[in-house]
Design a protein around this motif. Structure first.
Motif, mmCIF file in Angstrom:
data_model
loop_
_atom_site.group_PDB
_atom_site.id
_atom_site.type_symbol
_atom_site.label_atom_id
_atom_site.label_comp_id
_atom_site.label_asym_id
_atom_site.label_seq_id
_atom_site.Cartn_x
_atom_site.Cartn_y
_atom_site.Cartn_z
ATOM 1 N N ILE A 1 32.267 14.465 52.291
ATOM 2 C CA ILE A 1 30.917 14.042 51.910
ATOM 3 C C ILE A 1 30.728 14.154 50.405
ATOM 4 O O ILE A 1 30.113 13.289 49.782
ATOM 5 C CB ILE A 1 29.822 14.810 52.696
ATOM 6 C CG1 ILE A 1 28.451 14.179 52.465
ATOM 7 C CG2 ILE A 1 29.779 16.274 52.323
ATOM 8 C CD1 ILE A 1 28.308 12.797 53.018
ATOM 9 N N ILE A 2 31.276 15.196 49.798
ATOM 10 C CA ILE A 2 31.191 15.339 48.342
ATOM 11 C C ILE A 2 31.955 14.195 47.675
ATOM 12 O O ILE A 2 31.481 13.596 46.708
ATOM 13 C CB ILE A 2 31.738 16.708 47.886
ATOM 14 C CG1 ILE A 2 30.892 17.848 48.456
ATOM 15 C CG2 ILE A 2 31.797 16.792 46.360
ATOM 16 C CD1 ILE A 2 29.455 17.875 48.012
ATOM 17 N N ARG A 3 33.134 13.891 48.195
ATOM 18 C CA ARG A 3 33.920 12.779 47.638
ATOM 19 C C ARG A 3 33.158 11.460 47.749
ATOM 20 O O ARG A 3 33.162 10.648 46.818
ATOM 21 C CB ARG A 3 35.264 12.658 48.351
ATOM 22 C CG ARG A 3 36.246 13.722 47.956
ATOM 23 C CD ARG A 3 37.627 13.460 48.573
ATOM 24 N NE ARG A 3 38.541 14.516 48.256
ATOM 25 C CZ ARG A 3 39.155 14.668 47.079
ATOM 26 N NH1 ARG A 3 38.913 13.823 46.106
ATOM 27 N NH2 ARG A 3 39.977 15.674 46.880
ATOM 28 N N GLU A 4 32.507 11.235 48.874
ATOM 29 C CA GLU A 4 31.763 9.991 49.067
ATOM 30 C C GLU A 4 30.572 9.912 48.111
ATOM 31 O O GLU A 4 30.317 8.864 47.501
ATOM 32 C CB GLU A 4 31.295 9.865 50.518
ATOM 33 C CG GLU A 4 30.474 8.634 50.803
ATOM 34 C CD GLU A 4 31.207 7.308 50.594
ATOM 35 O OE1 GLU A 4 30.529 6.275 50.505
ATOM 36 O OE2 GLU A 4 32.448 7.302 50.497
ATOM 37 N N VAL A 5 29.826 10.985 47.970
ATOM 38 C CA VAL A 5 28.701 10.997 47.029
ATOM 39 C C VAL A 5 29.214 10.733 45.616
ATOM 40 O O VAL A 5 28.643 9.926 44.874
ATOM 41 C CB VAL A 5 27.932 12.343 47.099
ATOM 42 C CG1 VAL A 5 26.955 12.478 45.945
ATOM 43 C CG2 VAL A 5 27.200 12.463 48.433
ATOM 44 N N TYR A 6 30.292 11.399 45.249
ATOM 45 C CA TYR A 6 30.870 11.221 43.919
ATOM 46 C C TYR A 6 31.288 9.767 43.701
ATOM 47 O O TYR A 6 31.023 9.191 42.639
ATOM 48 C CB TYR A 6 32.080 12.153 43.752
ATOM 49 C CG TYR A 6 32.213 12.738 42.371
ATOM 50 C CD1 TYR A 6 31.489 13.858 42.007
ATOM 51 C CD2 TYR A 6 33.081 12.185 41.443
ATOM 52 C CE1 TYR A 6 31.621 14.411 40.749
ATOM 53 C CE2 TYR A 6 33.219 12.735 40.182
ATOM 54 C CZ TYR A 6 32.482 13.849 39.841
ATOM 55 O OH TYR A 6 32.610 14.383 38.585
ATOM 56 N N ARG A 7 31.929 9.172 44.707
ATOM 57 C CA ARG A 7 32.373 7.781 44.601
ATOM 58 C C ARG A 7 31.186 6.844 44.403
ATOM 59 O O ARG A 7 31.217 5.944 43.559
ATOM 60 C CB ARG A 7 33.163 7.376 45.847
ATOM 61 C CG ARG A 7 33.780 5.987 45.723
ATOM 62 C CD ARG A 7 34.147 5.394 47.062
ATOM 63 N NE ARG A 7 33.007 5.179 47.950
ATOM 64 C CZ ARG A 7 32.085 4.225 47.806
ATOM 65 N NH1 ARG A 7 32.129 3.415 46.784
ATOM 66 N NH2 ARG A 7 31.105 4.102 48.676
#
Length: 96
Positions: free
Chosen positions: A6-12
């Protein structure tokens, strides 16, 4: 989705909003206009940090306010061009 996912997706998404601005809240914060983008983001972090403190003291909405603070901190890192891996590496080094 994994916790890290989820952190990776938000960052992306934030990186995409930085690189391909659209009419959105996050693109607006990362765009210079009358006020520098970095200043706008830092003001939001200060505001959200204060809201976390108040939420903790009042035992109300702490999770929601913490999420806002984390979101705006991630936004700052994206704006400054810090790769997500640096943040994740820093967390990993603190586990030791």
């Amino acid at each position: 989705m994994t916790d890290e996912g989820i952190i990776r997706e938000v960052y992306r998404v934030l990186e995409d909003r930085r690189d391909n601005p659209v009419d959105s809240y996050t693109s607006g914060l990362m765009t210079d206009d009358e006020k520098r983008a970095e200043d706008k983001i830092l003001e939001k972090i200060g505001e959200e940090a204060a809201e976390v403190i108040i939420a903790s003291k009042n035992d109300e909405n702490l999770v929601e306010e913490a999420a806002d603070l984390i979101f705006h901190t991630l936004l700052l890192l994206v704006y400054k061009g810090v790769p997500l891996e640096r943040l994740l590496d820093e967390f990993s080094s603190r586990r030791k």
